[in-house]
Enzyme design. Structure first.
Site, short mmCIF file in Angstrom:
data_model
loop_
_atom_site.label_atom_id
_atom_site.label_comp_id
_atom_site.label_asym_id
_atom_site.label_seq_id
_atom_site.Cartn_x
_atom_site.Cartn_y
_atom_site.Cartn_z
N ASP A 39 -7.50 0.67 -3.82
CA ASP A 39 -8.18 1.42 -4.63
C ASP A 39 -7.06 1.35 -5.87
O ASP A 39 -7.25 2.29 -6.78
CB ASP A 39 -8.28 2.94 -4.09
CG ASP A 39 -7.04 3.50 -3.53
OD1 ASP A 39 -6.09 2.84 -3.31
OD2 ASP A 39 -6.97 4.67 -3.15
N SER A 40 -6.14 0.65 -5.63
CA SER A 40 -4.93 0.55 -7.02
C SER A 40 -5.81 0.03 -8.17
O SER A 40 -5.36 0.07 -9.34
CB SER A 40 -3.77 -0.45 -6.72
OG SER A 40 -4.27 -1.73 -6.00
N ASP A 78 -10.17 -0.54 0.70
CA ASP A 78 -9.67 0.77 0.76
C ASP A 78 -10.88 1.87 0.79
O ASP A 78 -11.69 1.65 -0.04
CB ASP A 78 -8.82 1.07 -0.57
CG ASP A 78 -7.33 0.93 -0.14
OD1 ASP A 78 -7.03 1.11 0.97
OD2 ASP A 78 -6.47 0.82 -1.22
N LYS A 107 -9.65 0.44 4.80
CA LYS A 107 -8.09 1.27 5.11
C LYS A 107 -8.17 2.46 4.91
O LYS A 107 -8.77 2.69 3.73
CB LYS A 107 -7.19 0.43 4.27
CG LYS A 107 -5.87 0.81 4.30
CD LYS A 107 -4.88 -0.05 3.52
CE LYS A 107 -4.66 0.06 2.20
NZ LYS A 107 -4.30 1.09 1.56
N GLU A 109 -5.88 6.19 4.39
CA GLU A 109 -4.52 6.71 4.33
C GLU A 109 -4.35 8.12 5.10
O GLU A 109 -5.21 8.82 5.23
CB GLU A 109 -4.04 7.29 2.75
CG GLU A 109 -3.92 5.69 1.92
CD GLU A 109 -3.43 6.26 0.41
OE1 GLU A 109 -2.99 7.36 0.08
OE2 GLU A 109 -3.60 5.65 -0.58
N GLU A 176 3.83 1.98 3.42
CA GLU A 176 4.47 1.88 2.06
C GLU A 176 5.68 2.95 1.78
O GLU A 176 5.52 3.75 2.06
CB GLU A 176 3.22 2.21 1.16
CG GLU A 176 3.48 2.11 -0.35
CD GLU A 176 2.46 2.25 -1.14
OE1 GLU A 176 1.31 2.20 -0.81
OE2 GLU A 176 2.80 2.32 -2.50
#
Ligand code: KIV
Length: 258
Positions: A39-40, A78, A107, A109, A176
């Site tokens: 999602d960056s 993501d 993925k 978080e 991270e």
């Protein structure tokens, strides 16, 4: 040959890079093990200041593009902010990603508090990659991007998170922005592969955002980024040359006309 999980598990070191489109995915596909549609992309591709406004539709669009370009790499997408805040919502979002793209895994978080969500997805045939430590989707609530594992409390929390994520069925874990010795301990304490970004030398794999490592995003360079190319400068000088050739009448020449 497609990089399946069992093939990835046999490798000593794993290479992961982000990609957001078919063009770059195709270039990276022969080289890397895993492509992350991170999602960056909301920052480096879309120009926003954080990842929070990324949408499911956006992620699906870019994942489709990456899957069109990459045939070998294991592809992870993501789940964007706000699409997995309850287990049921996460399941609906992940099913949509699986149905509409060829992503191999999603993925998300979060630590131990996401174990129920990871278990529900895993029980429903969706492969999940965890993401702990510095979590960009928490940057607003935490007031910035903070390195984790700096004290005993944070270290214990991270170790506990990693164990809970593994037990819930995650197939891999991104770590991270974590102190090297803590990321090492996490890597040694779980049996799933750990992929580090700013987490030191001892994770099983490493991931970088392609536009950072190839020098296309130059506004800010985190300490952990190594620039392998001066991409922006190379592209700028080529485009400048194109402009000069137009102005001087050198482009197009005899061989470039019908
Ligand atoms: O969105 C992303 O690119 C990521 C990496 C920083 C791991 O999650």
């Amino acid at each position: 040959m497609k990089n399946t999980l069992s093939r990835l598990y046999k490798k000593d070191k794993l290479t992961m890079i982000t990609a957001y489109d078919a063009l770059f995915a195709k270039i990276f596909d022969d080289i890397v093990d895993i492509i992350l549609v991170g999602d960056s992309l909301n920052m480096s591709f879309f120009g926003e200041s954080d990842t929070l406004s990324a949408t499911l539709e956006q992620m699906i669009y870019h994942t489709k593009a990456v899957c069109n370009g990459a045939k070998k790499a294991y592809i992870v997408t993501d789940m964007p902010f706000g699409t997995y805040n309850t287990p049921q919502k996460a399941l609906e979002s992940a099913i949509k990603i699986y149905k509409e793209t060829k992503a191999d895994a999603v993925k998300l978080e979060g630590g131990a508090e996401k174990a129920d969500t990871i278990k529900l997805l895993t029980d429903n045939a969706i492969a999940v990659v965890g993401h702990i430590g510095l979590m960009p989707q928490f940057s607003r609530s935490e007031g910035g991007y903070k390195v984790k594992g700096k004290d005993e409390f944070e270290k214990e929390k991270l170790l506990n998170d990693a164990k809970a994520i593994e037990e819930a069925g995650a197939v891999m874990l991104v770590i991270e922005g974590v102190k090297e010795e803590v990321a090492k301990e996490i890597t040694e304490s779980v049996s799933i592969p750990t992929i580090g970004i700013g987490a030191g030398r001892y994770t099983k794999g490493q991931v970088l955002v392609w536009s950072d490592m190839l020098g296309f995003f130059n506004e800010f360079k985190p300490k952990f980024v190594r620039r392998y190319l001066n991409g922006a400068e190379i592209v700028k000088s080529a485009v400048r040359k194109f402009k000069d050739d137009i102005i001087s009448g050198k482009f197009p020449d005899e061989e470039e006309i019908y």
